[in-house]
Every structure is written in structure tokens, then in C-alpha cells.
Design a protein around this motif. Structure first.
Motif, PDB file in Angstrom:
ATOM      1  N   ASP A  93       0.720  -1.186  -0.069  1.00  0.00           N
ATOM      2  CA  ASP A  93       0.067   0.026   0.034  1.00  0.00           C
ATOM      3  C   ASP A  93       0.892   1.079   0.009  1.00  0.00           C
ATOM      4  O   ASP A  93       1.876   1.241   0.776  1.00  0.00           O
ATOM      5  N   GLU A  94       0.215   2.339  -0.648  1.00  0.00           N
ATOM      6  CA  GLU A  94       1.286   3.543  -0.560  1.00  0.00           C
ATOM      7  C   GLU A  94       1.179   4.129   0.709  1.00  0.00           C
ATOM      8  O   GLU A  94       2.231   4.714   1.010  1.00  0.00           O
ATOM      9  N   LYS A  95      -0.184   3.960   1.271  1.00  0.00           N
ATOM     10  CA  LYS A  95      -0.228   4.750   2.564  1.00  0.00           C
ATOM     11  C   LYS A  95      -0.659   3.723   3.669  1.00  0.00           C
ATOM     12  O   LYS A  95      -1.841   3.477   3.768  1.00  0.00           O
ATOM     13  N   PRO A  96       0.345   2.638   4.186  1.00  0.00           N
ATOM     14  CA  PRO A  96      -0.132   1.935   5.149  1.00  0.00           C
ATOM     15  C   PRO A  96      -0.801   2.436   6.566  1.00  0.00           C
ATOM     16  O   PRO A  96      -0.401   3.532   6.706  1.00  0.00           O
ATOM     17  N   SER A  97      -1.633   1.821   7.153  1.00  0.00           N
ATOM     18  CA  SER A  97      -2.546   2.054   8.153  1.00  0.00           C
ATOM     19  C   SER A  97      -1.575   2.265   9.356  1.00  0.00           C
ATOM     20  O   SER A  97      -0.611   1.378   9.418  1.00  0.00           O
ATOM     21  N   LYS A  98      -1.853   3.244  10.097  1.00  0.00           N
ATOM     22  CA  LYS A  98      -0.746   3.391  11.504  1.00  0.00           C
ATOM     23  C   LYS A  98      -1.277   2.353  12.352  1.00  0.00           C
ATOM     24  O   LYS A  98      -2.508   1.900  12.421  1.00  0.00           O
ATOM     25  N   PRO A  99      -0.251   1.921  13.034  1.00  0.00           N
ATOM     26  CA  PRO A  99      -0.385   0.882  14.060  1.00  0.00           C
ATOM     27  C   PRO A  99      -1.481   1.335  15.095  1.00  0.00           C
ATOM     28  O   PRO A  99      -1.427   2.664  15.668  1.00  0.00           O
ATOM     29  N   GLY A 100      -2.361   0.499  15.562  1.00  0.00           N
ATOM     30  CA  GLY A 100      -3.349   0.917  16.398  1.00  0.00           C
ATOM     31  C   GLY A 100      -4.605   1.812  16.010  1.00  0.00           C
ATOM     32  O   GLY A 100      -5.263   2.357  16.798  1.00  0.00           O
ATOM     33  N   LYS A 101      -4.444   2.216  14.690  1.00  0.00           N
ATOM     34  CA  LYS A 101      -5.537   3.071  14.170  1.00  0.00           C
ATOM     35  C   LYS A 101      -6.153   2.472  12.940  1.00  0.00           C
ATOM     36  O   LYS A 101      -6.180   2.622  11.806  1.00  0.00           O
ATOM     37  N   PRO A 102      -7.079   1.442  13.111  1.00  0.00           N
ATOM     38  CA  PRO A 102      -7.549   0.945  12.212  1.00  0.00           C
ATOM     39  C   PRO A 102      -8.806   1.710  11.503  1.00  0.00           C
ATOM     40  O   PRO A 102      -9.284   2.654  12.059  1.00  0.00           O
ATOM     41  N   ASP A 103      -9.104   1.436  10.284  1.00  0.00           N
ATOM     42  CA  ASP A 103     -10.201   2.156   9.729  1.00  0.00           C
ATOM     43  C   ASP A 103     -11.453   1.957  10.567  1.00  0.00           C
ATOM     44  O   ASP A 103     -11.869   0.859  10.719  1.00  0.00           O
ATOM     45  N   GLU A 104     -12.343   3.112  10.636  1.00  0.00           N
ATOM     46  CA  GLU A 104     -13.570   2.818  11.425  1.00  0.00           C
ATOM     47  C   GLU A 104     -14.466   1.937  10.792  1.00  0.00           C
ATOM     48  O   GLU A 104     -15.421   1.192  11.477  1.00  0.00           O
ATOM     49  N   ARG A 105     -14.263   2.036   9.291  1.00  0.00           N
ATOM     50  CA  ARG A 105     -15.391   1.214   8.817  1.00  0.00           C
ATOM     51  C   ARG A 105     -15.038  -0.359   8.907  1.00  0.00           C
ATOM     52  O   ARG A 105     -15.986  -1.030   8.729  1.00  0.00           O
ATOM     53  N   GLU A 106     -13.601  -1.040   9.230  1.00  0.00           N
ATOM     54  CA  GLU A 106     -13.477  -2.021   9.337  1.00  0.00           C
ATOM     55  C   GLU A 106     -13.899  -2.821  10.752  1.00  0.00           C
ATOM     56  O   GLU A 106     -14.058  -4.046  10.743  1.00  0.00           O
ATOM     57  N   SER A 107     -14.385  -1.680  11.613  1.00  0.00           N
ATOM     58  CA  SER A 107     -14.880  -2.411  12.947  1.00  0.00           C
ATOM     59  C   SER A 107     -16.306  -2.798  12.701  1.00  0.00           C
ATOM     60  O   SER A 107     -17.126  -3.558  13.519  1.00  0.00           O
ATOM     61  N   ASN A 108     -17.066  -2.599  11.326  1.00  0.00           N
ATOM     62  CA  ASN A 108     -18.658  -2.857  11.240  1.00  0.00           C
ATOM     63  C   ASN A 108     -18.455  -3.944  10.412  1.00  0.00           C
ATOM     64  O   ASN A 108     -18.996  -4.265   9.091  1.00  0.00           O
ATOM     65  N   GLU A 109     -17.909  -5.241  10.866  1.00  0.00           N
ATOM     66  CA  GLU A 109     -17.927  -6.502  10.101  1.00  0.00           C
ATOM     67  C   GLU A 109     -19.027  -7.273   9.993  1.00  0.00           C
ATOM     68  O   GLU A 109     -19.436  -8.016   9.022  1.00  0.00           O
ATOM     69  N   ASP A 110     -20.094  -6.815  10.945  1.00  0.00           N
ATOM     70  CA  ASP A 110     -21.322  -7.788  10.984  1.00  0.00           C
ATOM     71  C   ASP A 110     -22.492  -6.863   9.912  1.00  0.00           C
ATOM     72  O   ASP A 110     -23.282  -7.520   9.738  1.00  0.00           O
ATOM     73  N   SER A 111     -21.974  -5.838   9.626  1.00  0.00           N
ATOM     74  CA  SER A 111     -23.105  -4.833   8.840  1.00  0.00           C
ATOM     75  C   SER A 111     -22.874  -5.447   7.407  1.00  0.00           C
ATOM     76  O   SER A 111     -21.969  -5.514   6.690  1.00  0.00           O
ATOM     77  N   LYS A 112     -24.046  -5.590   6.607  1.00  0.00           N
ATOM     78  CA  LYS A 112     -23.997  -5.688   5.154  1.00  0.00           C
ATOM     79  C   LYS A 112     -24.917  -4.858   4.615  1.00  0.00           C
ATOM     80  O   LYS A 112     -25.127  -5.000   3.373  1.00  0.00           O
ATOM     81  N   VAL A 113     -24.914  -3.563   4.975  1.00  0.00           N
ATOM     82  CA  VAL A 113     -25.377  -2.621   4.554  1.00  0.00           C
ATOM     83  C   VAL A 113     -24.698  -2.065   3.270  1.00  0.00           C
ATOM     84  O   VAL A 113     -23.404  -1.807   3.594  1.00  0.00           O
ATOM     85  N   THR A 114     -25.096  -1.856   1.959  1.00  0.00           N
ATOM     86  CA  THR A 114     -24.328  -1.506   0.844  1.00  0.00           C
ATOM     87  C   THR A 114     -24.602  -0.021   0.540  1.00  0.00           C
ATOM     88  O   THR A 114     -25.585   0.514   0.884  1.00  0.00           O
ATOM     89  N   LEU A 115     -23.943   0.492  -0.211  1.00  0.00           N
ATOM     90  CA  LEU A 115     -24.024   1.708  -0.971  1.00  0.00           C
ATOM     91  C   LEU A 115     -25.631   1.619  -1.819  1.00  0.00           C
ATOM     92  O   LEU A 115     -26.112   2.614  -1.645  1.00  0.00           O
ATOM     93  N   SER A 116     -25.705   0.653  -2.426  1.00  0.00           N
ATOM     94  CA  SER A 116     -27.126   0.636  -3.079  1.00  0.00           C
ATOM     95  C   SER A 116     -28.135   0.410  -2.047  1.00  0.00           C
ATOM     96  O   SER A 116     -29.154   1.322  -2.479  1.00  0.00           O
ATOM     97  N   GLY A 117     -27.932  -0.075  -0.887  1.00  0.00           N
ATOM     98  CA  GLY A 117     -28.936   0.052   0.234  1.00  0.00           C
ATOM     99  C   GLY A 117     -29.268   1.427   0.702  1.00  0.00           C
ATOM    100  O   GLY A 117     -30.451   1.945   0.817  1.00  0.00           O
ATOM    101  N   VAL A 118     -28.134   2.174   0.725  1.00  0.00           N
ATOM    102  CA  VAL A 118     -28.321   3.576   1.310  1.00  0.00           C
ATOM    103  C   VAL A 118     -29.064   4.554   0.251  1.00  0.00           C
ATOM    104  O   VAL A 118     -29.794   5.583   0.716  1.00  0.00           O
ATOM    105  N   LEU A 119     -28.546   4.145  -1.055  1.00  0.00           N
ATOM    106  CA  LEU A 119     -29.215   5.020  -2.140  1.00  0.00           C
ATOM    107  C   LEU A 119     -30.627   4.937  -2.387  1.00  0.00           C
ATOM    108  O   LEU A 119     -31.357   5.798  -2.199  1.00  0.00           O
TER     109      LEU A 119
END
Length: 478
Positions: free
Chosen positions: A320-346
Motif C-alpha cells: 500500500d502507498e499509505k499503510p495504516s498506522k498501528p493501533g489506528k484501524p479504519d472505523e469502517r473495518e470495525s463494522n464487520e457484521d453489517s451488510k448494508v451496501t451503497l445501493s441500500g443507502v441510495l
């Protein structure tokens, strides 16, 4: 004790007694008892009951809530057992009937009985030893059957009209959340949990340029008057707002001011708590009219980024060009159980289900509008885009009036010269003003010092950026 709640049991007991009496009692005594039982059956069967359940499909029944409001006043004097509540920020107590409590009243000389029933039923979860409890609540209205037409044509409409008057009189706005952990049985089985909304923000207190503020207020007023127009052009009576800009620029305060201006409730939708698109539609369907549906920081909730800008699949050995910082995971990665999609939000904002209701605003906020997919931002979904940026001099004057109670000061020109270059948010300006709120001159002096320091930091960062750019260019030439 309830009079008419166990009619089936009474009838069964009467039939049993009559059968046993015929077999064991003398004929003359049986005749007298039979006559008495027939009279009792006639009394019992002369009354009918109407059941008003809490749930009407996926939504709470409008009639149920009207009856609850109507009886809340009458139960104070007529019921022997009451439930007492005092909603947060509400000045008055609210009363309701306790479980299995009965009250009677007269309407046009006709006596009616109201009973509140509540029963809890446990359900076993499939493939699990755990069980969940589901509460069934309903009101039962009992009256003599000869008055059926009066009850249906006059009394029940009277109950609905009286409830509406009471609701307007005691109206307070609510904010709802879909993170339902309420232990209160009144809300346990509902997908939205409400609390009283008492935010003091108004358009008068918002730190915005007057022209922008006036434009937003006029747009909201046009929306309020637009029912006939929206129907005429064949569109659902709804409107989407996108609030974007750096953190601390007043996006949440803007939502509160809009709710206070329109007198609307707020539904604060936490997308990370929604399991799939079906549940998202259910949440939309159970919102009420005259409401604002809010999704804050939508770029952090789910992966709704621009599909054209997404990274291509990496080849072996590439990093990756910009590796994620240690201890700073993407907030969206914490939502593993959600299956809401862009299409669903639209579809949530502009699909067929979005038309199941009217006079609603959809408000999304983000700090990074460039990350969102253009399909989410187009008209019909987000109709009006509002940039909330760093504190301007016009916005500062509003803050000075709010926090220091001054309209003008000799230091205002210095602040006017610094606000644009310093790029300080209204939240930061507010913090400096509040520290010396009792001494306006000192507060303004401290603010000027902070603005100068912020301006110097920006200038230093800009020079550093130019130096690094020149250094890179020199290396490239070598």
C-alpha cells in the motif's frame, strides 16, 4: 378488578354450572337457577369489546398512541394504580395506567370501560439455549352493544381528536436512536428508542454568514409550504441536505437549529448498528412524518467511497502507498457484521421505500465530501449542499454577541484582518471566548493572540511544503 376481561371464562363457568345443576338438582330448583343463569348470560353477552393493539405491522399503531395519550389524563383521577414518569428535561410528570388496571367513564350518558393489558412472552432463539422476551400490550374498550354505532361514529373520533389536542399542548421534540438497549418495557420491542430533545441551538445563535443563514431558512420554509407542489410534480415530499466541512464547523448545531426551526423530531441513524439493507428499510418505514433523518460522518460509517477512485487489485509484492498506522484501524473495518451496501443507502434516500411517509428531511454530514460516491450526492438524494467552513468575521460577530454580549469593540478590526488567514473553526473561537466571558476585552485579546499563532503555523507549514517541493524537484534534476 377488571369487570369484562374474562368473558370467555365466565361463559364457560356458567355452562358448566348449568350442566351439573341439571343432573344433580331437583327440577324446581334447577328451573330457578337456569332462569338466573340465562339472565347472567344475557348481561354478559350484551357487551362487546374492542381491542387496540400496540403494533400495527412494523409500526406503532396511531390509534394505540392516541388512546394512551387520551387515558393518561383520565387515569390520574379514575385509576387506582398508576405508572409515574418524568421524561428528561420535561417539567411535568406523566401518568399512565398500570398493567391490568381498569377505568370507567361516561360519554353522552353511555358508560364505557378501558383496560390496559400487558403480557410478556418468551421466545426460544433457533439453534441457541438463549431466549428473548416479547411484550404484547393493548387496550380493551368494553361497552353495551346497543351503543355500538355511537361508540364507533362519535366516541372513538372524540378520543382521537382529544388526544391530538393533548399532544399539541404537551408537545416536546424527541431524538430517536436505533441503538436500542432500553430496559423500559414501553420501548423494548421498538426499533427506535426516544429521549426528549432540548438542544438550545437556533438559527439566531448559529455562527454563519447572514446570507447563508437566510438562504437556508428560506429553503426550509419553501419545503414546509411545498406539499401541493411536490404532489403536483410527482415527487415524494422530502428533501436531502449534505452538510460538509472541517470538524468543529457546526454541523451538529445546524441539525439542531433545523429541528427547532421546523419543530421536527430527529432520527439519529447509526449505520454501523444496522445489519443489512432489509433492516435499514424497516428503520426508514418506522420513522414518522415531520422528522429529520440524520446520518452523521457518513464517510466513516460504511464504505460509501467513490467507486471510480477505489484502488485496483494489488499484484504480488506490491505494498500500500499509505499503510495504516498501528493501533489506528479504519472505523469502517470495525463494522464487520453489517451488510448494508451503497445501493441500500441510495434506495434508503431515494428509492420506493423513501416514499412511505412525507414531510421528511434527510441530512448527511461528512468531513470529507470528496470521498463519497457521486451517486449519493446527486439531486433527489442530497438536494442542497451546505459548506460549513472556518470562522469568518461575520460568524465571529455572532459568537461575540452570544458569548460576550457585545455587538462591537475596538479590537474587532484586528480580528477581522486575522480570521480568514488563521483558518480557525467556530468551535475553537468559542473556546477562547468562553475562557474570559466575564472580561470581553481580555477574551478578545486572547483570541487575537490565538489567531496570530494559527496564522503563523499555516504560513510555516506552507513554507515547509514549498521547500520540500523544491527539494524534490532538485533531486529529480540530479
Amino acid at each position: 378488578m377488571e369487570v369484562w376481561s374474562n368473558l370467555g371464562s365466565i361463559m364457560a363457568a356458567v355452562i358448566f354450572i348449568r350442566t351439573m345443576a341439571k343432573e344433580y338438582l331437583p327440577p324446581e330448583f334447577y328451573g330457578f337457577l337456569s332462569k338466573s343463569l340465562r339472565s347472567l348470560i344475557g348481561i354478559v353477552s350484551s357487551h362487546i369489546s374492542v381491542v387496540i393493539e400496540e403494533n400495527d405491522g412494523m409500526k406503532v399503531s396511531e390509534v394505540y398512541e392516541a388512546v394512551q395519550t387520551y387515558l393518561s389524563v383520565r387515569s390520574c383521577s379514575a385509576a387506582k394504580r398508576l405508572k409515574l414518569k418524568k421524561p428528561q428535561h420535561n417539567k411535568e410528570f406523566t401518568f399512565s395506567m398500570a398493567r391490568n388496571e381498569q377505568i370507567a367513564e361516561e360519554y353522552e350518558g353511555i358508560k364505557v370501560w378501558w383496560v390496559f393489558h400487558s403480557s410478556e412472552r418468551k421466545q426460544q432463539i433457533m439453534f441457541s439455549w438463549n431466549s428473548t422476551s416479547e411484550e404484547k400490550r393493548y387496550y380493551k374498550l368494553t361497552f353495551h352493544k346497543k351503543h355500538k354505532h355511537i361508540i364507533f361514529d362519535q366516541y372513538l373520533p372524540h378520543v382521537m381528536a382529544e388526544a391530538k389536542t393533548l399532544e399539541i399542548r404537551s408537545r416536546y421534540r424527541k431524538i430517536y436512536t436505533n441503538q436500542s438497549n432500553s430496559r423500559d418495557y414501553e420501548y423494548r420491542n421498538r426499533v427506535w428508542t426516544p429521549v426528549v430533545f432540548d438542544h438550545p441551538a437556533t438559527f439566531g445563535t448559529l455562527a454563519l454568514e447572514p446570507e447563508l443563514k437566510q438562504d437556508i431558512m428560506e429553503d426550509l420554509q419553501r419545503f414546509l409550504r411545498g406539499e401541493k407542489y411536490y404532489r403536483q410534480v410527482g415527487r415524494a415530499w422530502k428533501r436531502g441536505y449534505l452538510l460538509y466541512g472541517p470538524p468543529g464547523t457546526g454541523k451538529s448545531s445546524m441539525i439542531a437549529a433545523m429541528a427547532n426551526f421546523l419543530d421536527y423530531d430527529i432520527y439519529d441513524l447509526e449505520l454501523t448498528q444496522v445489519k443489512n439493507n432489509t433492516e435499514l428499510r424497516k428503520l426508514l418505514f418506522t420513522t414518522t412524518n415531520k422528522s429529520i433523518i440524520v446520518i452523521e460522518d457518513i464517510d466513516c460509517s460504511l464504505d460509501l467511497s467513490d467507486r471510480k477512485k477505489k484502488k485496483k487489485p494489488q499484484k504480488d509484492g506490491e505494498e500500500d502507498e499509505k499503510p495504516s498506522k498501528p493501533g489506528k484501524p479504519d472505523e469502517r473495518e470495525s463494522n464487520e457484521d453489517s451488510k448494508v451496501t451503497l445501493s441500500g443507502v441510495l434506495n434508503f434516500t431515494d428509492g420506493l421505500w423513501s416514499c412511505c411517509g412525507s414531510e421528511r428531511l434527510f441530512v448527511f454530514t461528512t468531513n470529507h465530501v470528496d470521498r463519497l460516491d457521486p451517486a449519493l450526492l446527486r439531486s433527489g438524494r442530497m438536494d442542497k449542499h451546505i459548506l460549513l467552513t472556518f470562522c469568518t468575521f461575520g460568524a465571529f460577530k455572532i459568537l461575540a454577541r452570544n458569548y460576550l454580549s457585545i455587538e462591537d469593540h475596538e479590537l474587532f478590526p484586528d480580528i477581522g484582518d486575522l480570521t480568514e488567514a488563521a483558518q480557525m473553526t467556530p468551535a475553537d473561537v468559542t473556546e477562547h471566548l468562553m475562557k474570559m466571558a466575564d472580561h470581553p476585552s481580555r477574551a478578545l485579546e486572547n483570541l487575537i493572540q490565538a489567531l496570530r499563532e494559527a496564522k503563523e503555523r499555516i504560513a510555516t507549514a506552507a513554507l515547509k511544503g514549498i521547500s520540500e517541493e523544491n527539494a524534490s524537484a532538485t533531486e529529480g534534476q540530479v
